[in-house]
Design a protein around this motif. Structure first.
Motif, short mmCIF file in Angstrom:
data_model
loop_
_atom_site.label_atom_id
_atom_site.label_comp_id
_atom_site.label_asym_id
_atom_site.label_seq_id
_atom_site.Cartn_x
_atom_site.Cartn_y
_atom_site.Cartn_z
N GLN A 279 -23.62 -21.08 24.39
CA GLN A 279 -24.93 -20.46 24.58
C GLN A 279 -24.74 -19.18 25.38
O GLN A 279 -24.04 -19.18 26.40
CB GLN A 279 -25.88 -21.39 25.34
N ASN A 280 -25.36 -18.10 24.92
CA ASN A 280 -25.23 -16.83 25.64
C ASN A 280 -26.09 -16.83 26.90
O ASN A 280 -26.73 -17.83 27.22
CB ASN A 280 -25.54 -15.64 24.72
N ASP B 233 -28.86 -15.70 27.50
CA ASP B 233 -30.28 -15.95 27.23
C ASP B 233 -30.54 -17.39 26.76
O ASP B 233 -31.66 -17.74 26.42
CB ASP B 233 -30.80 -14.96 26.18
N GLY B 234 -29.47 -18.19 26.71
CA GLY B 234 -29.60 -19.58 26.29
C GLY B 234 -29.65 -19.78 24.78
O GLY B 234 -30.00 -20.85 24.31
N LEU B 235 -29.26 -18.75 24.03
CA LEU B 235 -29.29 -18.84 22.57
C LEU B 235 -27.92 -19.22 22.02
O LEU B 235 -26.88 -18.81 22.55
CB LEU B 235 -29.73 -17.50 21.98
N PHE B 236 -27.93 -19.98 20.94
CA PHE B 236 -26.70 -20.33 20.23
C PHE B 236 -26.38 -19.21 19.25
O PHE B 236 -27.26 -18.48 18.80
CB PHE B 236 -26.89 -21.64 19.46
N TYR C 96 -28.75 -15.29 16.26
CA TYR C 96 -29.05 -16.02 17.48
C TYR C 96 -30.18 -17.00 17.20
O TYR C 96 -31.21 -16.62 16.65
CB TYR C 96 -29.45 -15.05 18.60
N VAL C 97 -29.98 -18.26 17.59
CA VAL C 97 -30.99 -19.29 17.35
C VAL C 97 -31.25 -20.09 18.62
O VAL C 97 -30.42 -20.13 19.52
CB VAL C 97 -30.59 -20.22 16.18
N ASN C 98 -32.41 -20.75 18.65
CA ASN C 98 -32.85 -21.46 19.85
C ASN C 98 -32.39 -22.91 19.94
O ASN C 98 -32.23 -23.42 21.03
CB ASN C 98 -34.37 -21.45 19.94
N THR C 99 -32.23 -23.58 18.80
CA THR C 99 -31.98 -25.02 18.83
C THR C 99 -30.75 -25.42 18.02
O THR C 99 -30.33 -24.70 17.11
CB THR C 99 -33.19 -25.80 18.27
N GLU D 76 -31.50 -25.68 14.32
CA GLU D 76 -31.39 -24.41 13.60
C GLU D 76 -29.92 -24.09 13.32
O GLU D 76 -29.58 -23.62 12.23
CB GLU D 76 -32.00 -23.27 14.42
#
Length: 77
Positions: free
Chosen positions: A21-22, A24-27, A40-43, A46
């Protein structure tokens, strides 16, 4: 859902790698290693949807650099 990668060889053989996770908390998923192609995705759900389409997810062990890993190399729990 959880995605786990355990390399079979190398310095980290057998150690669990988890999706990176970066800041910003994104994968991050991508077709290759080039930042211009990152998605970049949130979950994790995804991430999994993109993996089923043939993309790869950035995974890492601890603070070590992340690597792109394909779905067929992952354990999905």
């Amino acid at each position: 859902m959880e995605l786990i990668y355990r390399p079979k060889t190398g310095n980290f053989a057998g150690l669990e790698h988890h999706p990176y996770q970066n800041k910003d908390g994104l994968f991050v998923v991508s077709k290759d290693r080039f930042k211009k192609n990152y998605i970049y995705v949130n979950t994790i759900e995804e991430v999994y949807a993109y993996l089923k389409e043939g993309l790869k997810v950035r995974m890492r062990y601890g603070k070590n650099p992340a690597s792109l890993i394909a779905l067929e190399s992952l354990n999905v729990c």
